[in-house]
Design an enzyme around this catalytic site. Structure first.
Site, short mmCIF file in Angstrom:
data_model
loop_
_atom_site.label_atom_id
_atom_site.label_comp_id
_atom_site.label_asym_id
_atom_site.label_seq_id
_atom_site.Cartn_x
_atom_site.Cartn_y
_atom_site.Cartn_z
N ASN A 128 20.44 2.98 -32.08
CA ASN A 128 20.95 2.03 -30.81
C ASN A 128 22.27 1.96 -30.83
O ASN A 128 22.98 1.45 -31.85
CB ASN A 128 20.22 0.58 -31.11
CG ASN A 128 20.63 -0.66 -30.16
OD1 ASN A 128 21.45 -0.19 -29.29
ND2 ASN A 128 20.61 -1.79 -30.86
N CYS A 131 25.60 -1.53 -29.91
CA CYS A 131 26.22 -2.69 -30.90
C CYS A 131 27.57 -2.26 -30.56
O CYS A 131 28.22 -1.16 -30.55
CB CYS A 131 25.87 -2.76 -32.05
SG CYS A 131 24.54 -1.63 -32.62
#
Lengths: 303, 245
Positions: A128, A131
């Protein structure tokens, strides 16, 4: 009956349906709703090096045809995931999982990736990159091709297992990010992560969510997700995992026609814990309806 | 926890904004008073979590306040079916209640205490109840609690019924009690926490995504770590509560 199996980065899936990260915990809690072995695989809750509580509450806001969340990567930390969550999962799930990882620095990504990839239950890493980069002024890694490439290179260096980069839709051109990841050795990309959104409590004149903004998901984002999957699948040679607002067997087929090799299901799991079971059960009939003999054959089948 | 379809048997107003709905269907997933159901409504993406007031085999009662478009839609229902996730959350534990527990509810925090009062009476406990409302127009279930054999004190902020003031004003003058159970808005829970003379259990409310532990939308910090209001809650024991939440 038609064939539902697909291959994702060299690993066979019995069907393309994958509960998306953050909507399925570490899997085992869903085993009380249905046998999760029917799934293609699932992507676990985003895991970081340290345990995280996440953002203050309220973290959730309802929207027309969707929801905004600002959970803030709450997770028990990579150590506890390996020592507690994965052993619990083993009791009810035989397959390989997609380990979703997050970091606030390139070093953290590499460290968490190495630890998770060493686990036998982990088939793929899903990285991911939405962030914030604490060493890069807080800008999300996923909004800069250079930062996305840097994370890809660091994770690639610590494992031979398939590395899938999860892309943010909050960019001008998602294909540019996807190509940067591909160039650094990514085995696949998954998209979309949530779209940045906001709601205001009109009576109180303040944001509904404590974090003010959050990520929009649910059926509302499906057309945006589909468009980005379509563009990305044409821009890279590596497989694309399509997700965003998928809630029915028809949506799975539509995503695959747009170019997805496998399809994530997110917010739908939160409204209906058995959503993925029902989608998988409905797939054969939907395939018949559209004359599809093999799902693998319809990947990218839209002109 | 189970998903199922429930028939709307009755849906009637108790006050201007508070409604009682009786639902027919499988109540076997409900194992303790203070648990809740999560209701799917046509055209709304997220479900609405509502606490269970009471239940029997095959029937459950919820009491809800119209606070927005979703609950207004519920209030307009005349018959039909609802898709429910049933038996969510931990609920109250009656074991530590002692002989004379005191139940304290504020507004729509009152309903789950009714099922709890019933359970405690069944166990032969001497039950007292403080029910707090803003005014006489908003009072409900005073008679129903009394009919169970509970000692009932009503408080209203404007003094239009019962004791003038907050539930804590009645709590300070309450006859000796062995334990407290409370449910209501967070400021009320904090006040009860500060004023109560015994241990107790507190039922919290939080905005939820799923209601069954998947989304981490309703997490809170406790003395024993992070908890999900929908799963390890909504009832927390006094000794585990951190008010920094």
């Amino acid at each position: 009956m038609g064939e539902m199996n697909v291959r994702l980065c060299g690993i066979e899936l019995k069907n393309p349906v994958i509960p998306a990260s953050g909507t399925f915990g570490y899997g085992w809690e869903f085993a009380q709703w249905y046998d999760i072995n029917i799934l293609g695989t699932f992507s676990c809750k985003g895991t970081t090096r340290e345990p995280r509580f996440g953002n203050p509450t309220p973290r959730i806001a309802e929207c027309p045809s969707g929801m905004i969340n600002a959970v803030g990567l709450q997770n028990p930390g990579v150590r506890a995931v390996i020592d507690e969550e994965l052993p619990r999962l083993r009791r009810c799930y035989d397959g390989k999982i997609m380990a979703n990882i997050s970091g606030f620095s390139v070093e953290e990504y590499a460290e968490v990736a190495a630890l998770m990839a060493a686990e036998e239950q982990v088939g793929w890493l899903e990285v991911n990159i939405s962030c914030p980069n604490v060493h890069g002024g807080g800008m999300s890694f996923g909004t800069s091709p250079r930062a996305a490439a840097e994370v890809t290179r660091a994770v690639r260096a610590v494992t031979d297992k398939p590395v899938i980069l999860k892309l943010s839709p909050n960019v001008t051109d998602v294909t540019e990010i996807a190509r940067a990841c591909e160039a650094e050795g990514a085995d696949g990309v998954s998209l979309i992560n949530t779209l940045l959104g906001m709601r205001i409590d009109v009576r109180r004149r303040r944001p509904v969510i404590a974090n003010r903004m959050g990520g929009l998901s649910g059926p509302a984002v499906f057309p945006v997700a589909l468009r980005m999957v379509y563009q990305t699948a044409r821009a890279v040679k590596i497989p694309v995992v399509g997700m965003g607002g998928v809630r029915a067997a028809e949506d799975v087929i539509e995503m695959m026609l747009a170019g997805a090799t496998a399809v994530g299901v997110g917010a739908a799991n939160l409204v209906d814990p058995c959503a993925c079971r029902d989608i998988i059960a409905a797939l054969p009939e939907a395939m018949d309806r559209y004359g599809i003999r093999s799902l693998a054959e319809c990947i990218g089948g839209c002109d | 926890m189970k998903q199922g379809f429930y028939t709307v048997l009755e849906n009637e107003p108790l006050t201007e904004q508070v409604f009682r709905m009786r639902l027919g269907g499988d109540t076997s997933p409900i194992t303790a008073p203070g648990q809740f159901v999560n209701i799917r409504l046509a055209g709304r993406f997220l479900r609405r979590p509502i606490s269970v007031c009471e239940w029997t085999e095959g029937e459950l009662t919820i009491i809800y306040k119209v606070v927005g478009a979703g609950t207004a839609q519920m209030a307009a229902m005349r018959g039909g079916e609802l898709d429910l996730l049933c038996g969510l959350g931990n609920g109250y534990d009656t074991a530590p209640s002692g002989a004379s527990p005191l139940l304290i509810g504020g507004g729509v925090g009152v309903p789950p205490l009714y099922g709890l009062a019933k359970a405690l009476k069944r166990e032969g406990k001497d039950v007292s109840v403080i029910l707090g409302f803003r005014s006489a127009r908003e009072v409900f279930y005073e008679k129903e609690f009394a009919a169970l054999g509970a000692r009932v004190t009503v408080t209203t902020e404007d003094g239009s019924a019962g004791v003038r003031g907050f539930v804590t004003d009645a709590l300070r003058n309450a006859a000796p009690y062995t334990y407290t159970y409370s449910c209501g808005p967070e400021p009320m829970l904090r006040a009860v926490y500060g004023a109560a003379a015994t241990d107790g259990q507190f039922s919290f409310e939080e905005r939820m995504g799923c209601g069954f532990g998947a989304c981490m939308g309703c997490s809170c910090r406790t003395v024993t770590g992070f908890k999900r209001i929908c799963r390890e809650g909504p009832v927390l024991r006094r000794e585990e509560i951190l008010w920094e939440r």
